[in-house]
Design an enzyme around this catalytic site. Structure first.
Site, short mmCIF file in Angstrom:
data_model
loop_
_atom_site.label_atom_id
_atom_site.label_comp_id
_atom_site.label_asym_id
_atom_site.label_seq_id
_atom_site.Cartn_x
_atom_site.Cartn_y
_atom_site.Cartn_z
CG HIS A 52 -1.97 -1.06 1.19
ND1 HIS A 52 -2.85 -1.22 0.16
CD2 HIS A 52 -2.27 -2.03 2.10
CE1 HIS A 52 -3.66 -2.24 0.41
NE2 HIS A 52 -3.31 -2.75 1.58
NE ARG A 79 1.79 -4.10 3.35
CZ ARG A 79 0.76 -3.74 4.15
NH1 ARG A 79 0.08 -4.64 4.80
NH2 ARG A 79 0.43 -2.46 4.24
CG ASP A 93 17.12 -11.91 -5.41
OD1 ASP A 93 17.43 -12.74 -4.54
OD2 ASP A 93 16.69 -12.24 -6.54
CD GLU A 154 -3.73 -8.43 5.51
OE1 GLU A 154 -3.74 -7.22 5.82
OE2 GLU A 154 -3.04 -8.89 4.58
CG ASP A 180 -6.92 -5.06 5.36
OD1 ASP A 180 -7.87 -4.50 4.80
OD2 ASP A 180 -5.76 -5.02 4.92
#
Length: 264
Positions: A52, A79, A93, A154, A180
């Site tokens: 987000h 995230r 990576d 969530e 959420d």
């Protein structure tokens, strides 16, 4: 009590898996310079929000590099935007010490997330640590020891299946997405007070399931006081959020101080 991992992925992973209390900060801004400053304050981790947040891959790479500079006390977590091997692999990576994987509904989802983080034969991560190999691994066995995978709880399904999620082999912890989750249990908004009792009960369910499985239990918080409360209740790591929110709050407070009457 918050501990100082000195920005070492191996030390962070060890502390998280030992269920030691850790405190982190959340970043949604593509601002490596401010992220670097936050990483020097004493937080155990800085989590970059690629789901987000406002951070594309180049910004993610730059921010992870900034977190790793001299004087940092933090490691960088990401995230990711989906439970998929490609974004998970790219984040790792780039140098992430771990990933927070959203929308985990069941043990199968959790197992998929773990597989995306681990190299064969334990998983399916493709080998190509372009930057991470400078400080994590680079041998697969070392990377496994130094890299964590956290499943977000969530959704209503995730809450109902939290015990089996926590029992997933290779999962290092669960992480509550409170906005959420509150909506998922019936809240009209992400802060709806009418479901407060159900929400608190859900948080107990998650932290007890994690404790029973011997894995870490984390939660997102709007401020430090809330983080302290959740740690006191039994959560093992807590995030304070976020740079964009705090920038707005502090700027507003200074404006109110400078113009107390609200006039021009």
């Amino acid at each position: 009590m918050t501990r100082d991992t000195s920005g070492t992925p191996a030390a962070f992973a060890t502390a998280l898996r030992a269920r030691e209390q850790l405190v982190g900060y959340w970043s949604v801004l593509d601002s490596p310079v401010s992220t670097e400053r936050v990483a020097r304050l004493g937080y155990d981790y800085v989590a970059l929000d690629a789901q987000h947040g406002l951070i594309e891959y180049a910004g993610l790479l730059a921010s992870l590099t900034a977190i790793d500079t001299k004087g940092s006390t933090a490691v960088g977590l990401v995230r990711v935007d989906a439970n998929d091997a490609t974004p998970i692999g790219k984040a790792l990576d780039a140098g992430a010490a771990g990933v927070i994987v959203p929308l985990i509904d069941n043990a199968g989802d959790a197992a998929d997330a773990v597989a995306s983080v681990r190299y064969p034969p334990l998983g399916r991560r493709s080998y190509g640590p372009m930057r991470s190999g400078l400080r994590i691994g680079p041998n697969p066995a070392e990377a496994h020891e130094q890299t964590v995978v956290l499943a977000m709880i969530e959704t209503a399904e995730g809450l109902a299946n939290v015990e089996e999620i926590c029992a997933t082999e290779g999962l290092d912890g669960v992480y509550v997405g409170p906005s959420d989750l509150r909506i998922a249990i019936g809240g009209a908004t992400s802060t709806d007070p009418s479901v407060a009792d159900r929400f608190e009960a859900a948080l107990v369910t998650v932290r007890e399931a994690a404790a029973a499985a011997g894995i870490a239990a984390g939660i997102h918080n709007a401020d430090g006081a809330s983080a302290a409360r959740r740690l006191a209740e039994g959560y093992t790591f807590a995030t304070v959020a976020s740079d964009l929110t705090h920038l707005e709050q502090i700027a507003g407070r200074h404006l109110a101080d400078a113009r107390p009457s609200g006039g021009a």
